[in-house]
Design an enzyme around this catalytic site. Structure first.
Site, PDB file in Angstrom:
ATOM      1  CB  SER A  70      -1.000   0.321   1.174  1.00 22.43           C
ATOM      2  OG  SER A  70      -1.522   1.453   1.369  1.00 22.43           O
ATOM      3  CE1 TYR A  75      -3.682  -2.237   4.061  1.00 26.68           C
ATOM      4  CE2 TYR A  75      -3.670  -0.084   3.676  1.00 26.68           C
ATOM      5  CZ  TYR A  75      -3.608  -1.593   3.659  1.00 26.68           C
ATOM      6  OH  TYR A  75      -3.427  -1.481   2.526  1.00 26.68           O
ATOM      7  CE  LYS A  86      -1.792  -4.142   2.710  1.00 27.16           C
ATOM      8  NZ  LYS A  86      -1.709  -5.582   2.016  1.00 27.16           N
TER       9      LYS A  86
END
Length: 127
Positions: free
Chosen positions: A58, A86, A90
């Site tokens: 991401s 999050y 990643k």
């Protein structure tokens, strides 16, 4: 799946939890699912001689831009100003894949091909 279809040669890893806001509320679940599932996938891939992976990362790994008007560049520093769990998962998975790839070459093990894709949400946001 690996037992049933033993002829895999590559995997595209899109699995994981993916909501930035939610990751702030249940961070342990994000670490468990995103990092734990990647670990399991890599173990299974190695066991079944499937040594090519594309990881769906991401653009959140770039964190907050120093200048909001500046355009993001691939060469920008990553992992420093990430603002949510999050994005950190990643980034951590990218690091795990990097370390894993290096370890394979140091030990003269089977060669792995690893690609990491970083992109902004291509499908739009959910409410």
């Amino acid at each position: 799946v690996f037992e049933e279809f033993q002829s895999f040669t590559a995997a595209i890893h899109f699995a994981g939890r993916k909501a930035v806001g939610e990751s702030k509320l249940i961070p342990l679940k994000y670490y468990e699912v995103n990092i734990g599932a990647t670990w399991t996938l890599l173990d299974l891939m190695e066991e079944y001689n499937c040594r090519q992976i594309v990881f769906s990362s991401s653009a959140t790994v770039y964190g907050v831009a120093k200048d909001e008007k500046a355009k993001l560049k691939e060469s920008d520093e990553v992992g420093v100003t990430i603002t949510n769990c999050y994005g950190r998962t990643k980034y951590m998975i990218e690091q795990i894949l990097t370390d894993f790839h290096v370890s394979q070459s140091l030990e003269n093990k089977h060669k792995w091909s690893i690609a990491i894709l970083r992109y902004f949400n291509p499908a739009g946001a959910h409410p």
